[in-house]
Design an enzyme around this catalytic site. Structure first.
Site, PDB file in Angstrom:
ATOM      1  N   PHE A 105     -49.756  19.595  -4.773  1.00 45.01           N
ATOM      2  CA  PHE A 105     -50.757  19.140  -5.755  1.00 45.01           C
ATOM      3  C   PHE A 105     -52.179  19.323  -5.237  1.00 45.01           C
ATOM      4  O   PHE A 105     -53.136  19.296  -6.011  1.00 45.01           O
ATOM      5  CB  PHE A 105     -50.516  17.668  -6.105  1.00 45.01           C
ATOM      6  CG  PHE A 105     -51.038  16.703  -5.083  1.00 45.01           C
ATOM      7  CD1 PHE A 105     -50.300  16.393  -3.964  1.00 45.01           C
ATOM      8  CD2 PHE A 105     -52.282  16.112  -5.241  1.00 45.01           C
ATOM      9  CE1 PHE A 105     -50.783  15.508  -3.011  1.00 45.01           C
ATOM     10  CE2 PHE A 105     -52.775  15.230  -4.293  1.00 45.01           C
ATOM     11  CZ  PHE A 105     -52.017  14.929  -3.169  1.00 45.01           C
ATOM     12  N   LYS A 106     -52.344  19.513  -3.937  1.00 44.00           N
ATOM     13  CA  LYS A 106     -53.691  19.610  -3.384  1.00 44.00           C
ATOM     14  C   LYS A 106     -54.441  20.848  -3.887  1.00 44.00           C
ATOM     15  O   LYS A 106     -55.646  20.917  -3.772  1.00 44.00           O
ATOM     16  CB  LYS A 106     -53.630  19.580  -1.866  1.00 44.00           C
ATOM     17  CG  LYS A 106     -53.163  18.206  -1.403  1.00 44.00           C
ATOM     18  CD  LYS A 106     -53.435  17.970   0.050  1.00 44.00           C
ATOM     19  CE  LYS A 106     -53.188  16.524   0.418  1.00 44.00           C
ATOM     20  NZ  LYS A 106     -51.754  16.235   0.652  1.00 44.00           N
ATOM     21  N   ASP A 107     -53.717  21.818  -4.481  1.00 43.32           N
ATOM     22  CA  ASP A 107     -54.400  22.957  -5.098  1.00 43.32           C
ATOM     23  C   ASP A 107     -55.370  22.495  -6.189  1.00 43.32           C
ATOM     24  O   ASP A 107     -56.424  23.096  -6.362  1.00 43.32           O
ATOM     25  CB  ASP A 107     -53.370  23.924  -5.706  1.00 43.32           C
ATOM     26  CG  ASP A 107     -52.653  24.758  -4.633  1.00 43.32           C
ATOM     27  OD1 ASP A 107     -53.298  25.109  -3.626  1.00 43.32           O
ATOM     28  OD2 ASP A 107     -51.465  25.055  -4.807  1.00 43.32           O
TER      29      ASP A 107
END
Ligand code: PLP
Length: 434
Positions: A105-107
């Protein structure tokens, strides 16, 4: 929008200033001065909006320094992958946030921050340096998001031997404006070194630094968007009750982003913070005492955090009142053994494969569900299982294919600079890059 610090001494900062500083001059974390309320008609038609439409309507309240047309371009370029909601049980859903280039999810946060910073630095003669500490996923998302952004150099601190082989490849193989620094120490040591870099005035005169960790507000704003998107997808299924949202947590940036969405009017019944045995926040919710500790190694390594950095922001939201916090957030601690049991039982029941971080969340969701049964529960799925296939394959007894973006990384050659867990050592290496 203006921003202030959680330590209250630094005030009146603009968005470009807080993105370029990362940490406030008084050592606190930047917070917006007020919380815009999304209008009634936005919620009335939520289910008919696309992710990008939601993103624009929400983000524009914080970004008056970015022209509307440019903001739309940043949003469509940053969020060029889907975030589907999938049902894995009665009233139990996962929101898959891992379809970006590094499959975590850090994208969302890294790509939005990189593009916003890129916009503000356009045409400038100076270079902005980014320092980032990672237990695995942040480093790869930041490397991928910032690769080749003009006027920005990135330094990634990661703990030697404590990230998965794939994660290491993902963060050490870019080259160009990305430098990987391999530290003989733990993730907490890396986080501490990064903080020292940000607060070293002498170093920052020679080379200005910002952060791409979730202490940078520019990572959290984009993460608040998919909470609206989760509710939009529930409503499209005819599920209109305010959901319970479950967040696998380490530094608590993701959970804070959810609280932001609620502050802006998103109806959420309750947030549940799920941690592994690094259970500082669940303990706090029980006792009112915040006991930072050395982190312990687990199979959900991106959540091995002993001193969650965004806790100061959550405290400010609730005016330091832990009872009020407890009405909004429940906390659960999940062991590695229970995490593996959940991966196995969900696979056996539904054929769905969770990564260990998501499985910490699903375990807590099942425990919370025992207390109420009628509301939809959404677990944020934070990583693709292939990222942690050494563990997952053994549990489900099945080979997991590496998606092609991960296969590509595995073939490249690792390049890192080894440093001791020592600030002077790090500073020397950084200053070679002025
Ligand atoms: C970073 C990360 C987390 C923890 O998120 P925080 O915002 O630090 O609480 C959970 N799962 C995965 C896969 C991560 O990469």
């Amino acid at each position: 929008m203006k921003f202030h610090s959680t330590n209250k001494k630094s005030k009146n900062f603009s968005l470009p200033e807080i993105l370029c500083k990362g940490l406030a001059p008084d050592g606190g974390l930047f917070m917006p001065d007020r919380w815009p309320k999304m209008p009634k008609d936005f919620f009335a038609k939520l289910e008919s909006l696309s992710f990008r439409q939601i993103a624009f309507s929400v983000a524009k309240n914080f970004t008056n320094e970015i022209p509307a047309k440019k903001l739309k371009a940043i949003i469509s370029d940053a969020f060029n992958f889907p975030a589907p909601l999938r049902q894995i049980g009665p009233n139990l859903f996962v929101l898959e946030l891992f379809h970006g280039p590094t499959m975590a999810f850090k994208d969302f946060g890294a790509r939005f921050l990189a593009r916003s910073l890129g916009y503000f630095l356009q045409g400038q003669k100076t270079t902005l340096n980014i320092i980032v500490a990672t237990s695995g996923d942040t480093g790869s998302a930041v490397a991928s998001g910032f690769f080749n952004v003009p006027n920005i150099k990135v330094f990634i601190l990661y703990p030697s031997g404590k990230v998965s082989p794939l994660q290491e490849k993902q963060l050490t193989t870019y080259g160009g404006n990305i430098t990987a620094l391999e530290v003989k120490g733990s993730f907490d040591d890396c986080q501490k070194l990064a903080k020292q870099v940000l607060s070293d005035t002498e170093l920052n005169k020679a080379m200005p630094f910002s952060s791409a960790n979730s202490i940078n507000f520019g990572r959290l704003l984009p993460q608040s968007l998919y909470y609206f998107w989760a509710c939009a997808q529930l409503k499209a299924l005819g599920l209109n009750q305010p959901p319970v949202i479950l967040v696998p947590s380490g530094n608590f940036g993701n959970l804070f982003a959810g609280l932001m969405a609620k502050k802006m009017g998103l109806p959420v019944y309750k947030f549940v913070a799920a941690t592994n045995i690094n259970d500082i926040v669940p303990k706090y919710l029980q006792t009112g005492k915040f006991g930072a500790k050395k982190s312990k190694k687990t199979i959900s390594n991106a959540m091995d955090v002993g001193n969650p950095s965004n806790f100061a922001r959550i405290l400010e939201l609730f005016n330091g009142d832990y009872k009020l916090m407890g009405q909004n957030i429940a906390g659960y601690r999940v062991t590695d053994r229970d995490t593996k049991k959940t991966i196995k039982s969900i696979y056996q029941k539904t054929k769905y494969i969770c990564d260990p971080h998501t499985a910490v969340g699903v375990t807590a969701a099942i425990r919370f569900k025992g207390r109420q049964d009628e509301r939809p529960i959404v677990v944020l799925s934070t990583a693709h299982p292939a990222k942690f296939r050494e563990i997952v394959e053994r549990v489900v007894n099945k080979r997991i294919l590496l998606p092609k973006q991960l296969r590509r990384a595995m073939k490249k050659k690792k390049r890192s600079v080894c440093i001791k867990n020592n600030y002077q050592d790090l500073k020397k290496v950084l200053l070679q890059n002025v």
